[in-house]
Design a protein around this motif. Structure first.
Motif, PDB file in Angstrom:
ATOM      1  N   MET A   1       0.825  -1.206   0.000  1.00 54.63           N
ATOM      2  CA  MET A   1       0.000   0.000   0.000  1.00 54.63           C
ATOM      3  C   MET A   1       0.861   1.257   0.000  1.00 54.63           C
ATOM      4  N   ILE A   2       1.924   1.272   0.809  1.00 60.34           N
ATOM      5  CA  ILE A   2       2.804   2.445   0.856  1.00 60.34           C
ATOM      6  C   ILE A   2       3.477   2.666  -0.495  1.00 60.34           C
ATOM      7  N   CYS A   3       4.050   1.589  -1.067  1.00 59.62           N
ATOM      8  CA  CYS A   3       4.715   1.723  -2.374  1.00 59.62           C
ATOM      9  C   CYS A   3       3.713   2.032  -3.480  1.00 59.62           C
ATOM     10  N   GLY A   4       2.517   1.432  -3.403  1.00 60.27           N
ATOM     11  CA  GLY A   4       1.510   1.704  -4.417  1.00 60.27           C
ATOM     12  C   GLY A   4       1.053   3.148  -4.409  1.00 60.27           C
ATOM     13  N   LEU A   5       0.994   3.763  -3.240  1.00 56.54           N
ATOM     14  CA  LEU A   5       0.640   5.188  -3.161  1.00 56.54           C
ATOM     15  C   LEU A   5       1.795   6.075  -3.609  1.00 56.54           C
ATOM     16  N   GLN A   6       3.014   5.719  -3.232  1.00 51.32           N
ATOM     17  CA  GLN A   6       4.167   6.543  -3.576  1.00 51.32           C
ATOM     18  C   GLN A   6       4.417   6.549  -5.086  1.00 51.32           C
ATOM     19  N   TRP A   7       4.316   5.386  -5.713  1.00 53.64           N
ATOM     20  CA  TRP A   7       4.586   5.285  -7.151  1.00 53.64           C
ATOM     21  C   TRP A   7       3.317   4.940  -7.926  1.00 53.64           C
ATOM     22  N   ALA A   8       2.218   5.581  -7.557  1.00 53.98           N
ATOM     23  CA  ALA A   8       0.956   5.339  -8.261  1.00 53.98           C
ATOM     24  C   ALA A   8       1.038   5.886  -9.678  1.00 53.98           C
ATOM     25  N   ARG A   9       0.493   5.127 -10.624  1.00 51.89           N
ATOM     26  CA  ARG A   9       0.404   5.590 -12.011  1.00 51.89           C
ATOM     27  C   ARG A   9      -0.999   5.285 -12.507  1.00 51.89           C
ATOM     28  N   LEU A  10      -1.692   6.349 -12.842  1.00 52.40           N
ATOM     29  CA  LEU A  10      -3.100   6.245 -13.208  1.00 52.40           C
ATOM     30  C   LEU A  10      -3.335   6.368 -14.700  1.00 52.40           C
ATOM     31  N   ASP A  11      -2.304   6.616 -15.480  1.00 55.39           N
ATOM     32  CA  ASP A  11      -2.478   6.836 -16.921  1.00 55.39           C
ATOM     33  C   ASP A  11      -2.086   5.622 -17.744  1.00 55.39           C
ATOM     34  N   TRP A  12      -2.206   4.419 -17.173  1.00 54.43           N
ATOM     35  CA  TRP A  12      -1.837   3.212 -17.894  1.00 54.43           C
ATOM     36  C   TRP A  12      -2.818   2.956 -19.032  1.00 54.43           C
ATOM     37  N   LEU A  13      -2.316   2.239 -20.055  1.00 51.43           N
ATOM     38  CA  LEU A  13      -3.158   1.848 -21.178  1.00 51.43           C
ATOM     39  C   LEU A  13      -3.723   0.448 -21.012  1.00 51.43           C
ATOM     40  N   THR A  14      -2.945  -0.438 -20.396  1.00 51.89           N
ATOM     41  CA  THR A  14      -3.426  -1.779 -20.075  1.00 51.89           C
ATOM     42  C   THR A  14      -3.075  -2.094 -18.626  1.00 51.89           C
ATOM     43  N   GLU A  15      -3.809  -3.040 -18.043  1.00 56.93           N
ATOM     44  CA  GLU A  15      -3.573  -3.398 -16.641  1.00 56.93           C
ATOM     45  C   GLU A  15      -2.201  -4.015 -16.424  1.00 56.93           C
ATOM     46  N   ALA A  16      -1.536  -4.430 -17.500  1.00 57.38           N
ATOM     47  CA  ALA A  16      -0.209  -5.027 -17.355  1.00 57.38           C
ATOM     48  C   ALA A  16       0.802  -4.030 -16.800  1.00 57.38           C
ATOM     49  N   HIS A  17       0.605  -2.736 -17.047  1.00 59.55           N
ATOM     50  CA  HIS A  17       1.576  -1.748 -16.568  1.00 59.55           C
ATOM     51  C   HIS A  17       1.644  -1.701 -15.044  1.00 59.55           C
ATOM     52  N   PRO A  18       0.546  -1.478 -14.318  1.00 58.19           N
ATOM     53  CA  PRO A  18       0.668  -1.467 -12.847  1.00 58.19           C
ATOM     54  C   PRO A  18       0.886  -2.846 -12.240  1.00 58.19           C
ATOM     55  N   CYS A  19       0.486  -3.924 -12.956  1.00 60.58           N
ATOM     56  CA  CYS A  19       0.591  -5.267 -12.386  1.00 60.58           C
ATOM     57  C   CYS A  19       1.910  -5.953 -12.699  1.00 60.58           C
ATOM     58  N   LYS A  20       2.655  -5.470 -13.689  1.00 62.74           N
ATOM     59  CA  LYS A  20       3.877  -6.166 -14.081  1.00 62.74           C
ATOM     60  C   LYS A  20       5.072  -5.247 -14.254  1.00 62.74           C
ATOM     61  N   GLN A  21       4.856  -3.967 -14.525  1.00 57.97           N
ATOM     62  CA  GLN A  21       5.960  -3.112 -14.943  1.00 57.97           C
ATOM     63  C   GLN A  21       6.098  -1.858 -14.093  1.00 57.97           C
ATOM     64  N   SER A  22       5.629  -1.881 -12.863  1.00 61.32           N
ATOM     65  CA  SER A  22       5.657  -0.670 -12.044  1.00 61.32           C
ATOM     66  C   SER A  22       6.795  -0.719 -11.038  1.00 61.32           C
ATOM     67  N   ALA A  23       7.286   0.458 -10.701  1.00 63.13           N
ATOM     68  CA  ALA A  23       8.321   0.553  -9.672  1.00 63.13           C
ATOM     69  C   ALA A  23       7.771   0.143  -8.309  1.00 63.13           C
ATOM     70  N   ALA A  24       6.476   0.404  -8.055  1.00 66.19           N
ATOM     71  CA  ALA A  24       5.888   0.036  -6.774  1.00 66.19           C
ATOM     72  C   ALA A  24       5.979  -1.465  -6.539  1.00 66.19           C
ATOM     73  N   LEU A  25       5.718  -2.249  -7.555  1.00 62.61           N
ATOM     74  CA  LEU A  25       5.764  -3.700  -7.424  1.00 62.61           C
ATOM     75  C   LEU A  25       7.185  -4.183  -7.134  1.00 62.61           C
ATOM     76  N   ILE A  26       8.145  -3.614  -7.834  1.00 59.88           N
ATOM     77  CA  ILE A  26       9.542  -4.021  -7.641  1.00 59.88           C
ATOM     78  C   ILE A  26      10.010  -3.694  -6.232  1.00 59.88           C
ATOM     79  N   PHE A  27       9.701  -2.489  -5.751  1.00 61.56           N
ATOM     80  CA  PHE A  27      10.162  -2.100  -4.418  1.00 61.56           C
ATOM     81  C   PHE A  27       9.436  -2.879  -3.315  1.00 61.56           C
ATOM     82  N   THR A  28       8.189  -3.255  -3.551  1.00 63.10           N
ATOM     83  CA  THR A  28       7.497  -4.082  -2.559  1.00 63.10           C
ATOM     84  C   THR A  28       8.156  -5.451  -2.445  1.00 63.10           C
ATOM     85  N   MET A  29       8.411  -6.086  -3.575  1.00 59.93           N
ATOM     86  CA  MET A  29       9.038  -7.408  -3.564  1.00 59.93           C
ATOM     87  C   MET A  29      10.440  -7.345  -2.982  1.00 59.93           C
ATOM     88  N   LEU A  30      11.233  -6.355  -3.424  1.00 58.98           N
ATOM     89  CA  LEU A  30      12.591  -6.229  -2.914  1.00 58.98           C
ATOM     90  C   LEU A  30      12.602  -5.840  -1.436  1.00 58.98           C
TER      91      LEU A  30
END
Length: 530
Positions: free
Chosen positions: A445-474
């Protein structure tokens, strides 16, 4: 218009690495370098694996006088990887793109829209093919050597493989679109991914035997390719310098790609506008009951999770892996205990090993991380409701916890009981797994708010290619690694594994409290500013 559409699609393909979503400014150099290093690492790993495999095939096939079979085998592997890796992306980019309705309402021919979709997909397919054909070409050059004619022929064949693979992806994507409009897309995507991973791990585990069989039965494999996969046979012959087969192979690739493009052009308008069909369910309004705001928000999160194939597949697979680890741990209990018996003192560390293994899998189940970004341009609907930011964020966190925390705790309980842990170890193992799941949700939730991106074209961008996802996992991985290093180098002589698990639970609980406080204060302000 065609150039403009193609330029937009290529920018959409790469813009996730180049700029922030909300602030509309370019990422810093450090973030760009981080992504470049990550992608380079993945590419080097896969190229190295294929290079090792082809280094065993090249001498065997060359010694048997079957050089063409070596290139045909490489083409077959590149074609299979490209199709497996791109078929869902093809279906999503062509038929499920958010701007389809907007573009179809304009005076633009459907084949122009389709062309702007397919060209970036060819680049993506080419990346998959290059992961296989690049090592194959380098290994053959080092171990056997090229003549100028063979080198030029190999390069032309390698450039033609993405077009052949994309032709197959387009036809399979069309069939997939027809099928997914009649069944649940998320379930179909998850089943597809599970089957693909099962096939991958099976092939990886049997890689030695498969390579030996391919080298020993080269004649029968050559006969099968010649009879059932003539284009690959023509590719193999072309790479050995046969100009007639080179022309035939290029003609087949061009013809199949042109046929697939013509077919999709003819059906694109009706397929893109096709709605999900189904039997209308009669609603009994007398049985409806009013629910709380939290129930409504939870229902909204559930419908998005189940209804979005990319979200369900990428985040839900972690739950499958957690349960699979518990089942595999029970099935292979004897082998694992025999392995631990070879390492002095490792039996006492079993609870820590269970928590670490499950923790790494929990870090892959970041359900809460993309939940903010997935609101997209419709975020104003939630923000216009008479709900506080804390209510909305708590609902997103609670949905993550309802899925991840119980599954993690059950898996920890099964493994702890299966490996004969003491009652205290069982309790602390279960608590640690549950707290790791909770920490993953809060950190997401913290990373998703910090690196939120609302202008995606497909759901693959926030679910696979976002900085928030990488920093959460790491971030969660770093917590697990730090705990292991803390015990191994500082506290092992002072605390028993059970006592350290109790201390680690306390530290996890404190981190969860701190992150929860940050979510309901800083996170609420961040949500209001989105």
């Amino acid at each position: 218009m065609t150039k403009a559409l193609i330029r937009v699609r290529f920018r959409a393909l790469f813009h996730t690495m180049l700029r922030q979503s909300q602030q509309k400014r370019r990422r810093g150099r450090g973030m760009t370098v981080l992504f470049m290093v990550l992608f380079a690492y993945v590419a080097v790993v896969f190229c190295g694996l294929f290079g090792l495999m082809f280094s065993q095939l090249a001498p065997a096939y060359h010694g048997a006088g079957l050089d063409w079979l070596y290139f045909a085998t490489a083409g077959l592997m590149a074609l299979a990887l490209s199709v497996f890796g791109s078929v869902f992306a093809t279906q999503s980019q062509i038929y499920d793109a958010k701007d389809n309705a907007l573009l179809l309402s304009m005076p633009i021919r459907p084949r122009v829209i389709l062309l702007s979709r397919i060209l970036p997909l060819i680049v993506l397919t080419g990346v998959f093919a290059a992961v296989v054909l690049g090592p194959a070409g380098v290994v053959y050059g080092l171990q056997v050597g090229y003549t100028p004619l063979r080198l030029v022929s190999f390069l032309l064949c390698a450039l033609a493989v993405p077009f052949l693979a994309q032709a197959l992806c387009c036809l399979l994507g069309w069939l997939l679109h027809q099928m997914l409009n009649r069944i649940n897309k998320s379930v179909a995507s998850a089943v597809y991914m599970i089957l693909f991973l099962a096939l991958y791990f099976y092939i990886y585990s049997q890689a030695g035997e498969i390579l030996n069989a391919m080298a020993a039965n080269s004649q029968s494999m050559a006969s099968a390719l010649r009879s059932w996969a003539w284009p690959l046979y023509a590719m193999g012959q072309a790479c050995t310098g046969n100009l007639l087969h080179l022309a035939a192979y290029l003609a087949v690739c061009a013809g199949l790609f042109g046929l697939a493009y013509w077919f999709l052009s003819a059906t694109f308008l009706s397929s893109a506008a096709m709605q999900r069909t189904g039997r209308r369910r009669k609603v009994d309004y007398q049985s409806l009951r009013a629910g709380s705001a939290l129930q409504a928000l939870m229902g909204k999160e559930r419908k998005r999770f189940v209804g979005c194939p990319v979200y369900f597949t990428n985040m839900g697979l972690g739950l499958v892996f957690i349960l699979a680890l518990a089942v595999a741990g029970v099935i292979f209990r004897r082998q694992v205990l025999e392995f631990f018996a070879l390492i002095p003192g490792s039996a006492l560390l079993i609870p820590l090993i269970i928590c670490a293994a499950l923790g790494f899998l929990i870090s892959m189940t970041c359900i809460s991380t993309p939940s903010v970004s997935l609101e997209g341009k419709c975020i104003w609907i939630l923000k216009s409701l008479p709900l506080s930011a804390q209510q909305i964020l708590r609902a997103k966190l609670r949905f993550h916890n309802l899925l991840v925390v119980p599954v993690s705790m059950v898996a920890g309980l099964i493994l702890a009981l299966a490996y004969g842990c003491s009652p205290a170890d069982v309790v602390f193992t279960v608590l640690t797994c549950g707290l790791l799941g909770l920490l993953c949700g809060l950190l997401g939730m913290i990373c998703g708010l910090q690196w939120a991106r609302l202008d995606w074209l497909t759901e693959a961008h926030p679910c696979k290619q976002s900085a928030a996802l990488i920093f959460t996992m790491l971030g969660l991985t770093a917590v697990i690694v730090a705990g292991g290093l803390l015990y191994g180098f500082a506290l092992r002589a002072l605390l028993t594994p059970t006592e350290f698990l109790a201390l680690f639970c306390l530290l996890l609980a404190l981190m969860c409290l701190g992150l929860y406080r940050a979510m309901v204060t800083w996170g609420a302000r961040k949500w209001e500013a989105l």
